[in-house]
Design a protein around this motif. Structure first.
Motif, PDB file in Angstrom:
ATOM      1  N   THR A 269       0.818  -1.207   0.000  1.00 48.41           N
ATOM      2  CA  THR A 269       0.000   0.000   0.000  1.00 48.41           C
ATOM      3  C   THR A 269       0.852   1.259   0.000  1.00 48.41           C
ATOM      4  OG1 THR A 269      -1.768  -1.139   1.193  1.00 48.41           O
ATOM      5  CG2 THR A 269      -1.779   1.262   1.272  1.00 48.41           C
ATOM      6  N   GLU A 270       1.962   1.271   0.720  1.00 52.07           N
ATOM      7  CA  GLU A 270       2.682   2.505   1.000  1.00 52.07           C
ATOM      8  C   GLU A 270       3.631   2.951  -0.099  1.00 52.07           C
ATOM      9  OE1 GLU A 270       5.328  -0.831   2.506  1.00 52.07           O
ATOM     10  OE2 GLU A 270       3.183  -0.358   2.411  1.00 52.07           O
ATOM     11  N   ILE A 271       3.942   2.111  -1.083  1.00 55.34           N
ATOM     12  CA  ILE A 271       4.936   2.485  -2.082  1.00 55.34           C
ATOM     13  C   ILE A 271       4.388   3.580  -2.998  1.00 55.34           C
ATOM     14  CG2 ILE A 271       6.095   0.262  -2.002  1.00 55.34           C
ATOM     15  CD1 ILE A 271       4.600  -0.568  -4.485  1.00 55.34           C
ATOM     16  N   ALA A 282      -1.147   6.258   3.853  1.00 53.81           N
ATOM     17  CA  ALA A 282      -0.087   5.416   4.421  1.00 53.81           C
ATOM     18  C   ALA A 282       1.226   6.182   4.503  1.00 53.81           C
ATOM     19  CB  ALA A 282       0.083   4.152   3.571  1.00 53.81           C
ATOM     20  N   ARG A 283       1.553   6.918   3.461  1.00 53.04           N
ATOM     21  CA  ARG A 283       2.813   7.665   3.475  1.00 53.04           C
ATOM     22  C   ARG A 283       2.758   8.837   4.446  1.00 53.04           C
ATOM     23  NH1 ARG A 283       2.186   5.952  -1.914  1.00 53.04           N
ATOM     24  NH2 ARG A 283       1.069   7.837  -2.551  1.00 53.04           N
ATOM     25  N   LEU A 284       1.621   9.529   4.497  1.00 57.74           N
ATOM     26  CA  LEU A 284       1.510  10.671   5.406  1.00 57.74           C
ATOM     27  C   LEU A 284       1.521  10.248   6.867  1.00 57.74           C
ATOM     28  CD1 LEU A 284      -1.143  12.884   3.558  1.00 57.74           C
ATOM     29  CD2 LEU A 284       1.249  13.475   4.013  1.00 57.74           C
ATOM     30  N   LEU A 285       0.924   9.081   7.141  1.00 56.15           N
ATOM     31  CA  LEU A 285       0.852   8.595   8.526  1.00 56.15           C
ATOM     32  C   LEU A 285       2.062   7.748   8.904  1.00 56.15           C
ATOM     33  CD1 LEU A 285      -2.938   7.591   8.637  1.00 56.15           C
ATOM     34  CD2 LEU A 285      -1.862   9.678   9.519  1.00 56.15           C
ATOM     35  N   HIS A 286       2.996   7.578   7.971  1.00 55.60           N
ATOM     36  CA  HIS A 286       4.240   6.833   8.227  1.00 55.60           C
ATOM     37  C   HIS A 286       3.963   5.405   8.683  1.00 55.60           C
ATOM     38  CE1 HIS A 286       5.962  10.820   7.925  1.00 55.60           C
ATOM     39  NE2 HIS A 286       5.281  11.231   8.983  1.00 55.60           N
ATOM     40  N   THR A 287       3.058   4.740   7.970  1.00 59.00           N
ATOM     41  CA  THR A 287       2.704   3.380   8.332  1.00 59.00           C
ATOM     42  C   THR A 287       2.421   2.563   7.085  1.00 59.00           C
ATOM     43  OG1 THR A 287       1.104   2.016   9.553  1.00 59.00           O
ATOM     44  CG2 THR A 287       0.285   4.041   8.589  1.00 59.00           C
ATOM     45  N   THR A 288       2.613   1.275   7.185  1.00 61.70           N
ATOM     46  CA  THR A 288       2.313   0.402   6.043  1.00 61.70           C
ATOM     47  C   THR A 288       0.834   0.049   5.969  1.00 61.70           C
ATOM     48  OG1 THR A 288       2.817  -1.563   7.368  1.00 61.70           O
ATOM     49  CG2 THR A 288       4.629  -0.592   6.089  1.00 61.70           C
ATOM     50  N   GLU A 289       0.103   0.300   7.039  1.00 56.36           N
ATOM     51  CA  GLU A 289      -1.323  -0.018   7.073  1.00 56.36           C
ATOM     52  C   GLU A 289      -2.084   1.146   7.702  1.00 56.36           C
ATOM     53  OE1 GLU A 289      -4.646  -0.996   6.326  1.00 56.36           O
ATOM     54  OE2 GLU A 289      -3.176  -2.462   5.636  1.00 56.36           O
ATOM     55  N   GLY A 291      -5.199   1.793   7.973  1.00 58.56           N
ATOM     56  CA  GLY A 291      -6.352   1.368   8.749  1.00 58.56           C
ATOM     57  C   GLY A 291      -7.604   2.197   8.560  1.00 58.56           C
ATOM     58  N   LEU A 292      -8.291   2.447   9.700  1.00 57.08           N
ATOM     59  CA  LEU A 292      -9.599   3.080   9.687  1.00 57.08           C
ATOM     60  C   LEU A 292      -9.551   4.501   9.146  1.00 57.08           C
ATOM     61  CD1 LEU A 292     -12.590   2.774  10.431  1.00 57.08           C
ATOM     62  CD2 LEU A 292     -12.024   3.643  12.721  1.00 57.08           C
ATOM     63  N   THR A 293      -8.465   5.206   9.387  1.00 61.70           N
ATOM     64  CA  THR A 293      -8.352   6.589   8.916  1.00 61.70           C
ATOM     65  C   THR A 293      -8.481   6.655   7.400  1.00 61.70           C
ATOM     66  OG1 THR A 293      -6.913   7.161  10.783  1.00 61.70           O
ATOM     67  CG2 THR A 293      -6.890   8.633   8.869  1.00 61.70           C
ATOM     68  N   ALA A 294      -7.730   5.798   6.717  1.00 61.39           N
ATOM     69  CA  ALA A 294      -7.781   5.781   5.258  1.00 61.39           C
ATOM     70  C   ALA A 294      -9.143   5.300   4.761  1.00 61.39           C
ATOM     71  CB  ALA A 294      -6.669   4.894   4.708  1.00 61.39           C
ATOM     72  N   THR A 295      -9.727   4.343   5.446  1.00 58.55           N
ATOM     73  CA  THR A 295     -11.030   3.825   5.035  1.00 58.55           C
ATOM     74  C   THR A 295     -12.098   4.907   5.119  1.00 58.55           C
ATOM     75  OG1 THR A 295     -10.436   1.602   5.794  1.00 58.55           O
ATOM     76  CG2 THR A 295     -12.783   2.073   5.474  1.00 58.55           C
ATOM     77  N   LEU A 296     -12.119   5.655   6.235  1.00 59.46           N
ATOM     78  CA  LEU A 296     -13.087   6.732   6.390  1.00 59.46           C
ATOM     79  C   LEU A 296     -12.842   7.843   5.371  1.00 59.46           C
ATOM     80  CD1 LEU A 296     -13.322   7.028  10.289  1.00 59.46           C
ATOM     81  CD2 LEU A 296     -15.008   6.049   8.716  1.00 59.46           C
ATOM     82  N   GLY A 297     -11.572   8.163   5.135  1.00 63.78           N
ATOM     83  CA  GLY A 297     -11.250   9.192   4.150  1.00 63.78           C
ATOM     84  C   GLY A 297     -11.711   8.803   2.760  1.00 63.78           C
ATOM     85  N   GLY A 398      12.672   3.827  -1.409  1.00 56.82           N
ATOM     86  CA  GLY A 398      12.064   2.612  -0.869  1.00 56.82           C
ATOM     87  C   GLY A 398      11.329   2.872   0.427  1.00 56.82           C
ATOM     88  N   PRO A 399      11.574   2.046   1.475  1.00 59.53           N
ATOM     89  CA  PRO A 399      10.875   2.215   2.758  1.00 59.53           C
ATOM     90  C   PRO A 399      11.122   3.566   3.420  1.00 59.53           C
ATOM     91  CG  PRO A 399      11.948   0.065   2.636  1.00 59.53           C
ATOM     92  CD  PRO A 399      12.439   0.860   1.476  1.00 59.53           C
ATOM     93  N   ALA A 400      12.209   4.248   3.036  1.00 65.14           N
ATOM     94  CA  ALA A 400      12.526   5.538   3.648  1.00 65.14           C
ATOM     95  C   ALA A 400      11.474   6.596   3.345  1.00 65.14           C
ATOM     96  CB  ALA A 400      13.893   6.020   3.176  1.00 65.14           C
ATOM     97  N   VAL A 401      10.637   6.346   2.344  1.00 68.56           N
ATOM     98  CA  VAL A 401       9.614   7.325   2.004  1.00 68.56           C
ATOM     99  C   VAL A 401       8.628   7.517   3.147  1.00 68.56           C
ATOM    100  CG1 VAL A 401       7.958   5.708   0.981  1.00 68.56           C
ATOM    101  CG2 VAL A 401       8.080   8.046   0.129  1.00 68.56           C
ATOM    102  N   LEU A 402       8.485   6.493   4.001  1.00 69.24           N
ATOM    103  CA  LEU A 402       7.566   6.600   5.131  1.00 69.24           C
ATOM    104  C   LEU A 402       8.065   7.568   6.196  1.00 69.24           C
ATOM    105  CD1 LEU A 402       6.483   2.880   5.654  1.00 69.24           C
ATOM    106  CD2 LEU A 402       5.180   4.724   4.601  1.00 69.24           C
ATOM    107  N   HIS A 403       9.324   7.910   6.156  1.00 65.82           N
ATOM    108  CA  HIS A 403       9.894   8.776   7.193  1.00 65.82           C
ATOM    109  C   HIS A 403      10.093  10.205   6.703  1.00 65.82           C
ATOM    110  CE1 HIS A 403      10.485   5.075   9.417  1.00 65.82           C
ATOM    111  NE2 HIS A 403      11.179   4.574   8.400  1.00 65.82           N
TER     112      HIS A 403
END
Length: 467
Positions: A269-271, A282-289, A291-297, A398-403
Motif C-alpha cells: 500500500t505505502e509504495i 499510508a505515506r503521510l501517517l508513516h505506516t504500512t497499514e 487502517g480506519l483513517t484511510a477507510t473513512l477518508g 524505498g521504505p525511507a519514504v515513510l519517514h
C-alpha cells in the motif's frame, strides 16, 4: 395548448426509424476514421501528423534505452496459459518479482489468445494495439466533451496519439503492457452512446468483469437516473461471473471467497507506485497499514465524488459539457478510492485533460459571473502534473519514504492531490453556473433535466453566454 406544446406532441408521434442492418452499421463505423481524415483541414492535419510521428519516433528511441519489461503482459499471458492448460490460476507466480494473478477468472479466460504468440511478437502486438486504443480513447474523449468542431477532431486524435505517450499513466501503461486503455475505451464507448439505446451498460459490465473497479460507473448510471443501463451493466457483470463459474469453478470460488480480499497479492500500500488515497494516507501517517483513517477518508471522498458527478449530470440545463464533467468526476473518484491505484490506472487523465482544454478554449468569452476558476491555468497545471513523473523521484528511497516530512511527500502523492483538486474545481464550476443562471443549487423534485449529453453540450457551445 400552446404552439410549443403542439410541436412537442407532434414530435412524439413520429415513429422512430428502424435500425440499419448490422452489416451497414459495421461498415459505417469502420469507415468513420477515413471520413474524419477527409473532412479535416489538409494542411493542419499534415503538420499535426508530422509532429505526432516525430514524437512517436522519439518515444521509440527512449523505449529502446529504458528497460521495458512489459511485466503485466507476461502475467496476463501466464493467466491465459493457466486457463488453457487447466492449471491452478491463482497459484501461479511469474517474472523475477513472483507476481500472482489478481483479476477475476473471466479476465484470465479473455487472456487465452495472448498464448498464441511468442513473447517478442506479443510485445509488438500489444504496443501497437495500445497505441490504437489511445487514438480511440482520444476520439471518445472528444465525443464525450463535444469539442472541438467535428472537422478538427481528427487533428486532435492525431496529436493526442502522438504526444499522449509522454503522459506518465500512458507511458507506464505501454511500458508494462497493461489493459487500462482497453477498459477506458469500453467504458467511454458505453457512456457516449444515447441513453435510450437498449444495450447501454453492456460494455461497462464487461469492463467490471475484467477488473472490478469499473463497476463504479454502473453506480454512476444508477444515481443519474439511467436505471435500465445500470441494471444492464449489473446483469452483464453477473454474466461474466457465471461464465467464470461455469468454466473455472475452483478458481471462481477461490477468487470470490479468498484471493479478492488478500491485498498482499496486489502489492504494498505505502509504495509511491500506489497513487490512491489509501497510499497517500499510508505515506503521510508513516505506516504500512493506514487502517480506519484511510477507510473513512476514502468513504467520504467516494460520497463526495459521486455526489459531484451526479450534480454535474443533473445540471445539464445550465452547465455546458455536464455529462463530461459527471463522467470525469466518477472516473477520478474510482481511482481515488480504490485501495491500490497504480500510476497507470490514472489513464483517465486523457478525458480529464480534454475536458479542461475545452473549458480553457472558451474561457475568454465567458461572462464574468461564471469565471470562478482560470481554466487555462488549471489545464496547464494538470498537464504538467501528468507529465512530471514526480512520484518516481522518490522511488529509489524505498521504505525511507515513510519517514519523509509531509511537505517532502507532496510529490509522492501528486495524483491524489490532482484528483481532489479536480473534484473541487468541478463543484466550483457547477455552483458558478447555477448561481449565474439564478437556478437552485440542487435540482428540486419535479424539475426536468434538459440536455447534458454530448449532443446537447455541442448545441450549447454555440452561445457564448452559456459557457
Amino acid at each position: 395548448m400552446t404552439a410549443v406544446q403542439d410541436e412537442r406532441r407532434a414530435v412524439r408521434t413520429v415513429p422512430e426509424p428502424s435500425p440499419a442492418p448490422l452489416s451497414d452499421r459495421l461498415r459505417f463505423a469502420l469507415g468513420a476514421p477515413v471520413r474524419a481524415l477527409r473532412e479535416a483541414p489538409r494542411r493542419p492535419l499534415i503538420v499535426a501528423s508530422a509532429l505526432a510521428l516525430l514524437s512517436l519516433v522519439a518515444y521509440a528511441v527512449v523505449r529502446h534505452f529504458v528497460h521495458t519489461s512489459m511485466v503485466d503482459m507476461i502475467v496476463y499471458r501466464a493467466e491465459g496459459a493457466a486457463v488453457a492448460n487447466g492449471t491452478d490460476l491463482y497459484a501461479l507466480r511469474v517474472t523475477e518479482w513472483n507476481l500472482p494473478a489478481t483479476y477475476p477468472p473471466f479476465a484470465a479466460m479473455m487472456f487465452v489468445p495472448t498464448t498464441w504468440l511468442p513473447v517478442p511478437a506479443l510485445r509488438v502486438v500489444i504496443t501497437l494495439g495500445n497505441l490504437a486504443l489511445l487514438a480511440v480513447l482520444a476520439h471518445l474523449s472528444f465525443k464525450l466533451v463535444g469539442w472541438p468542431r467535428r472537422e478538427l477532431r481528427a487533428i486532435g486524435v492525431v496529436l493526442v496519439t502522438g504526444f499522449g505517450v509522454w503522459l506518465e499513466p500512458v507511458f507506464t501503461t505501454l511500458r508494462y503492457g497493461q489493459i487500462n486503455l482497453a477498459l477506458a475505451c469500453l467504458i467511454l464507448w458505453d457512456l457516449t452512446r444515447p441513453d435510450g439505446r437498449r444495450g447501454k451498460g453492456v460494455a461497462i459490465g464487461i469492463a467490471a468483469g475484467l477488473k472490478l473497479t469499473p463497476g463504479l460507473f454502473a453506480v454512476y448510471l444508477l444515481i443519474t437516473g439511467r436505471v435500465r443501463a445500470a441494471f444492464t451493466a449489473g446483469l452483464t457483470f453477473l454474466g461474466t461471473f457465471l461464465i467464470g463459474a461455469l468454466f473455472l469453478p475452483d478458481a471462481t470460488w477461490g477468487f470470490w471467497t479468498k484471493y479478492l480480499y488478500d491485498s498482499s497479492r496486489v502489492g504494498k500500500t505505502e509504495i509511491v507506485d500506489n497513487q490512491s488515497l489509501r497510499g497517500a494516507f499510508a505515506r503521510l501517517l508513516h505506516t504500512t497499514e493506514p487502517g480506519l483513517t484511510a477507510t473513512l477518508g476514502a468513504a467520504l471522498v467516494a460520497l463526495a465524488g459521486l455526489a459531484v458527478a451526479a450534480w454535474a449530470y443533473r445540471s445539464g440545463r445550465w452547465l455546458p459539457r455536464s455529462e463530461a464533467w459527471g463522467v470525469c468526476c466518477a472516473a477520478v473518484t474510482a481511482v481515488l478510492i480504490s485501495p491500490i491505484s497504480w500510476t497507470h490506472h490514472w489513464i483517465w487523465c486523457v478525458p480529464v485533460l480534454v475536458l479542461l482544454a475545452s473549458e480553457a478554449s472558451v474561457e475568454r468569452v465567458r461572462p464574468d459571473a461564471v469565471r470562478r476558476v482560470r481554466w487555462r491555468a488549471v489545464f496547464w497545471a494538470t498537464l504538467l502534473a501528468f507529465l512530471s513523473f514526480a512520484m518516481w523521484l522518490a522511488k529509489p528511497l524505498g521504505p525511507a519514504v515513510l519517514h519523509m516530512s509531509a511537505l517532502r511527500q507532496l510529490p509522492t502523492s501528486v495524483y491524489p492531490w490532482v484528483g481532489l483538486c479536480f473534484l473541487l474545481a468541478a463543484a466550483v464550476r457547477i455552483r458558478a453556473r447555477r448561481r449565474s443562471a439564478g437556478a437552485p443549487l440542487v435540482r428540486l423534485p419535479g424539475q426536468r433535466r434538459d440536455g447534458g449529453g454530448p449532443d446537447a453540450a455541442r448545441g450549447r457551445q454555440q452561445a457564448p453566454a452559456a459557457r
